[in-house]
Design an enzyme around this catalytic site. Structure first.
Site, PDB file in Angstrom:
ATOM      1  N   HIS A  11       0.742  -1.338  -0.014  1.00  0.00           N
ATOM      2  CA  HIS A  11       0.023  -0.111   0.001  1.00  0.00           C
ATOM      3  C   HIS A  11       1.002   1.227  -0.195  1.00  0.00           C
ATOM      4  O   HIS A  11       0.161   2.228  -0.302  1.00  0.00           O
ATOM      5  CB  HIS A  11      -1.147  -0.059   1.202  1.00  0.00           C
TER       6      HIS A  11
HETATM    7  C1  UD1 Z   1      -1.994   6.152   5.260  1.00  0.00           C
HETATM    8  C2  UD1 Z   1      -0.869   6.617   5.948  1.00  0.00           C
HETATM    9  C3  UD1 Z   1       0.121   5.609   5.763  1.00  0.00           C
HETATM   10  C4  UD1 Z   1      -0.389   4.382   6.517  1.00  0.00           C
HETATM   11  C5  UD1 Z   1      -1.758   3.828   5.561  1.00  0.00           C
HETATM   12  C6  UD1 Z   1      -2.029   2.658   6.594  1.00  0.00           C
HETATM   13  C7  UD1 Z   1      -0.441   9.125   5.501  1.00  0.00           C
HETATM   14  C8  UD1 Z   1       0.451  10.108   4.473  1.00  0.00           C
HETATM   15  N1  UD1 Z   1      -0.290   7.712   4.932  1.00  0.00           N
HETATM   16  O1  UD1 Z   1      -2.048   5.707   3.862  1.00  0.00           O
HETATM   17  O2  UD1 Z   1       1.127   5.930   6.624  1.00  0.00           O
HETATM   18  O3  UD1 Z   1       0.601   3.252   6.166  1.00  0.00           O
HETATM   19  O4  UD1 Z   1      -2.547   4.905   5.703  1.00  0.00           O
HETATM   20  O5  UD1 Z   1      -2.970   2.056   5.960  1.00  0.00           O
HETATM   21  O6  UD1 Z   1      -1.130   9.540   6.176  1.00  0.00           O
HETATM   22  N2  UD1 Z   1      -8.958   4.804   0.538  1.00  0.00           N
HETATM   23  C9  UD1 Z   1     -10.020   4.131   0.521  1.00  0.00           C
HETATM   24  N3  UD1 Z   1     -10.952   4.008   1.558  1.00  0.00           N
HETATM   25  C10 UD1 Z   1     -10.278   4.024   2.885  1.00  0.00           C
HETATM   26  C11 UD1 Z   1      -9.100   4.476   2.904  1.00  0.00           C
HETATM   27  C12 UD1 Z   1      -8.425   4.787   1.687  1.00  0.00           C
HETATM   28  O7  UD1 Z   1     -10.687   3.987  -0.626  1.00  0.00           O
HETATM   29  O8  UD1 Z   1     -10.917   3.619   3.590  1.00  0.00           O
HETATM   30  C13 UD1 Z   1      -8.324   4.762  -0.575  1.00  0.00           C
HETATM   31  C14 UD1 Z   1      -8.748   6.357  -1.002  1.00  0.00           C
HETATM   32  O9  UD1 Z   1      -8.588   6.554  -2.672  1.00  0.00           O
HETATM   33  C15 UD1 Z   1      -7.650   7.293  -0.589  1.00  0.00           C
HETATM   34  C16 UD1 Z   1      -6.347   6.572  -0.711  1.00  0.00           C
HETATM   35  O10 UD1 Z   1      -6.938   5.103  -0.418  1.00  0.00           O
HETATM   36  O11 UD1 Z   1      -7.714   8.535  -1.185  1.00  0.00           O
HETATM   37  C17 UD1 Z   1      -5.351   6.811   0.167  1.00  0.00           C
HETATM   38  O12 UD1 Z   1      -5.602   6.952   1.543  1.00  0.00           O
HETATM   39  P1  UD1 Z   1      -4.903   7.795   2.453  1.00  0.00           P
HETATM   40  O13 UD1 Z   1      -5.428   7.722   3.787  1.00  0.00           O
HETATM   41  O14 UD1 Z   1      -4.538   8.881   1.898  1.00  0.00           O
HETATM   42  O15 UD1 Z   1      -3.449   7.015   2.461  1.00  0.00           O
HETATM   43  P2  UD1 Z   1      -2.936   5.513   2.733  1.00  0.00           P
HETATM   44  O16 UD1 Z   1      -2.414   5.089   1.255  1.00  0.00           O
HETATM   45  O17 UD1 Z   1      -4.187   4.882   3.263  1.00  0.00           O
HETATM   46  N1  UDP Z   2      -3.896  -5.181   8.862  1.00  0.00           N
HETATM   47  C1  UDP Z   2      -5.142  -5.617   8.857  1.00  0.00           C
HETATM   48  N2  UDP Z   2      -5.796  -6.138   7.635  1.00  0.00           N
HETATM   49  C2  UDP Z   2      -5.258  -6.056   6.544  1.00  0.00           C
HETATM   50  C3  UDP Z   2      -4.064  -5.270   6.358  1.00  0.00           C
HETATM   51  C4  UDP Z   2      -3.175  -5.099   7.740  1.00  0.00           C
HETATM   52  O1  UDP Z   2      -5.718  -5.730  10.028  1.00  0.00           O
HETATM   53  O2  UDP Z   2      -5.744  -6.516   5.476  1.00  0.00           O
HETATM   54  C5  UDP Z   2      -3.219  -4.763  10.152  1.00  0.00           C
HETATM   55  C6  UDP Z   2      -1.920  -5.490  10.080  1.00  0.00           C
HETATM   56  O3  UDP Z   2      -1.893  -6.716  10.922  1.00  0.00           O
HETATM   57  C7  UDP Z   2      -1.239  -4.326  11.043  1.00  0.00           C
HETATM   58  C8  UDP Z   2      -1.597  -2.936  10.675  1.00  0.00           C
HETATM   59  O4  UDP Z   2      -2.954  -3.331   9.950  1.00  0.00           O
HETATM   60  O5  UDP Z   2      -1.710  -4.466  12.339  1.00  0.00           O
HETATM   61  C9  UDP Z   2      -0.818  -2.272   9.487  1.00  0.00           C
HETATM   62  O6  UDP Z   2      -1.618  -1.404   8.753  1.00  0.00           O
HETATM   63  P1  UDP Z   2      -0.937  -0.905   7.376  1.00  0.00           P
HETATM   64  O7  UDP Z   2      -0.096  -1.870   6.769  1.00  0.00           O
HETATM   65  O8  UDP Z   2      -2.153  -0.269   6.772  1.00  0.00           O
HETATM   66  O9  UDP Z   2      -0.299   0.363   7.904  1.00  0.00           O
HETATM   67  P2  UDP Z   2       1.407   0.494   8.361  1.00  0.00           P
HETATM   68  O10 UDP Z   2       1.575  -0.401   9.276  1.00  0.00           O
HETATM   69  O11 UDP Z   2       2.180   0.599   7.219  1.00  0.00           O
HETATM   70  O12 UDP Z   2       1.398   2.214   8.560  1.00  0.00           O
END
Ligand code: UD1
Ligand code: UDP
Length: 358
Positions: A205
Site C-alpha cells: 500500500h
Molecule cells: C495512510 C498513511 C500511511 C499508512 C496507511 C495505513 C498518510 C500520509 N499515509 O496511507 O502512513 O501506512 O494509511 O493503511 O497518512 N482509501 C479508500 N478507503 C479507505 C481509505 C483509503 O478508498 O477507507 C483510498 C482512497 O482512494 C484514498 C487512498 O486510499 O485517497 C489513500 O488513502 P490515505 O489515507 O490518504 O493514504 P493511505 O495510502 O491509506
Molecule cells: N492489517 C489488517 N488487515 C489487512 C492488512 C493489515 O488488519 O488487510 C493490519 C496489520 O496486521 C497491522 C496493521 O494493519 O496491524 C498495519 O497497517 P497498514 O499496513 O495499513 O499500515 P502501516 O503499518 O504500514 O502504517
C-alpha cells in the site's frame, strides 16, 4: 486526567485498541476518542472498532481522501475546534499519518501537551509522506514514546532532549500477544484451495510503490514467481492503482478485500512467509516467527534486518523472487520490542508527565 486520543488510519486503530483497553481498566484517566475519518471504508475502519472493542469515537470528523495538504489542513481545522471544546489535559497521537501531524499541530498551538506513541522511527527518505509527518511530530511533541533503542538513538541524534524520550516498548507487541488467542480463520480461506503453512501472505500500500507503475509492476512480477500461492488482502489505494497501471495479478496471487485484525493475525500465523511494504506487518511477521520480505528500499525497523530475520527486496522482481525462494529462518525470536506491557508503561508515564520547557 482527561486524555484526548487522535486516530484516523488502520494501524492507529490497532495501536489505540490496546491502549484504550488498558485505560478502561484505570480510574485515573478519562479518554476522549477522536476519529479523523482518514480511513472510512467499513473494512478499513468499523471492523476494527467492532472486533477489537474500541470505544465508539466521541468525535468523528469525516475527513478522508484528497491530497496531503487538503486532508491535513481540514483535519487541523476540525481538530482545533474539538480541542477548544473538550479542553483535554493531554493529547495522544500515534504513528506517522496525516492525522498524526494534524493532531499534533492543532494541540501544540493551543499549548496542550502532546505525547507521540511510536516516536523516533526514521527511514531517512524524505520523499515518504510518513517521514515528514514523523519528523515534524517528534519535534513538536512534548513526550516521545519510542518503541526501540534505535528510535531513541534517532531522536537523540536530532538533538531532542533526553527527558522528553521514553522507551516503554511497542504497543503493537502488546496487541499481538493479546489478540493471538482470538485469531480467526477467514471464511474464504478454504474456498481458495489454500493450505495452512503453505502460502505467502502479502500486503502492498505504500505510496512509493502504488504511485509508481514500474515499482508496482516489479512487485507483482516478483510475487508471481512465488512457488507457493500468495494471499494478498488488498488496500483500496492499491486496487485503484493496479487498474490504472493495467496490471493483472498472476493467477497464483489470490486478491481478497482487506481483512479485520483477527483474520490478519490468523493469516500471519498460518502463512509460511510474508512479503509486505507495511510498517506494522514487518514486525508482526517477527512476532509470529515468520520472515518478512520487505517490499521497500529501506525500513524503519532495522533491527529485524540486522538480526537476519527480515530481508529488504525493494520493488525488484529478481530480489523478491530470490527472497521468497530462500528457506525462512527458524528458531526462537528474541524480544526486541519490550515486554508486552508498553501500553500500561506509556499511560503511567503520561499520568506522571511534567512537560519539559524548551
Ligand atoms: C495512510 C498513511 C500511511 C499508512 C496507511 C495505513 C498518510 C500520509 N499515509 O496511507 O502512513 O501506512 O494509511 O493503511 O497518512 N482509501 C479508500 N478507503 C479507505 C481509505 C483509503 O478508498 O477507507 C483510498 C482512497 O482512494 C484514498 C487512498 O486510499 O485517497 C489513500 O488513502 P490515505 O489515507 O490518504 O493514504 P493511505 O495510502 O491509506
Ligand atoms: N492489517 C489488517 N488487515 C489487512 C492488512 C493489515 O488488519 O488487510 C493490519 C496489520 O496486521 C497491522 C496493521 O494493519 O496491524 C498495519 O497497517 P497498514 O499496513 O495499513 O499500515 P502501516 O503499518 O504500514 O502504517
Amino acid at each position: 486526567m482527561k486524555l484526548l486520543t487522535i486516530i484516523g488510519a488502520r494501524p492507529q486503530f490497532i495501536k489505540a485498541a490496546t491502549v484504550s483497553r488498558v485505560i478502561a481498566g484505570r480510574d485515573d484517566i478519562t479518554e476522549i476518542l477522536v476519529h479523523t475519518g482518514q480511513h472510512y471504508d467499513a473494512n478499513m475502519s468499523d471492523i476494527f472498532f467492532e472486533e477489537m472493542h474500541i470505544p465508539k469515537p466521541d468525535h468523528h470528523l469525516g475527513i478522508g481522501g484528497g491530497g496531503h495538504g487538503q486532508m491535513t489542513g481540514r483535519q487541523l481545522e476540525a481538530i482545533e475546534r474539538v480541542l477548544l471544546e473538550e479542553k483535554p489535559d493531554r493529547v495522544l497521537v500515534y504513528g506517522d499519518t496525516n492525522s498524526t501531524l494534524a493532531g499534533t499541530l492543532a494541540a501544540v498551538k493551543l499549548h496542550i501537551p502532546v505525547a507521540h506513541v511510536e516516536a523516533g522511527l526514521r527511514s531517512f527518505n524524505r520523499r515518504m509522506p510518513e517521514e515528514i509527518n514523523r519528523v515534524l511530530t517528534d519535534h513538536a511533541a512534548d513526550l516521545l514514546f519510542a518503541p526501540t533503542e534505535t528510535a531513541v538513538a534517532n531522536l537523540r541524534a536530532e538533538g531532542l532532549p533526553a527527558d522528553r524520550i521514553k522507551l516503554p516498548g511497542d504497543v503493537m507487541y502488546d496487541a499481538a500477544l493479546f489478540y493471538r488467542g482470538l485469531a480467526r480463520r477467514p471464511d474464504w480461506f478454504a474456498g481458495h484451495g489454500l493450505s495452512e503453512g503453505a502460502f505467502v501472505l502479502a500486503t502492498v500500500h505504500r505510496a512509493e510503490n502504488t504511485d509508481d507503475p514500474a515499482r508496482l509492476a516489479g512487485i507483482f512480477a516478483g510475487l508471481a514467481q512465488s512457488a507457493l500461492p500468495v494471499v494478498l488482502p488488498l488496500h483500496p489505494r492499491t486496487r485503484g492503482r493496479l487498474d490504472a497501471a493495467g496490471i493483472t495479478p498472476a493467477p497464483n496471487i489470490h486478491i481478497v478485500p482487506p481483512v479485520g485484525y483477527l483474520e490478519m493475525v490468523w493469516l500471519e500465523a498460518a502463512c509460511q512467509m510474508i512479503a509486505s511494504d507495511s510498517g506494522g506487518v514487518q514486525k508482526e511477521a517477527y512476532f509470529h516467527g515468520r520472515r518478512c520480505v520487505i517490499l521497500r528500499d529501506e525500513t524503519e525497523w532495522v533491527e529485524l534486518v540486522e538480526a537476519g530475520w527480515n530481508v529488504i527486496a525493494g520493488a525488484d522482481t529478481a530480489r523478491i523472487a530470490a527472497a521468497l525462494a530462500d528457506p525462512p529462518p527458524t528458531g526462537e525470536t528474541t524480544q526486541l520490542y519490550g515486554a508486552g506491557d508498553a501500553a500500561s508503561l506509556t499511560l503511567d508515564i503520561l499520568v506522571d508527565m511534567t512537560v519539559s520547557g524548551g
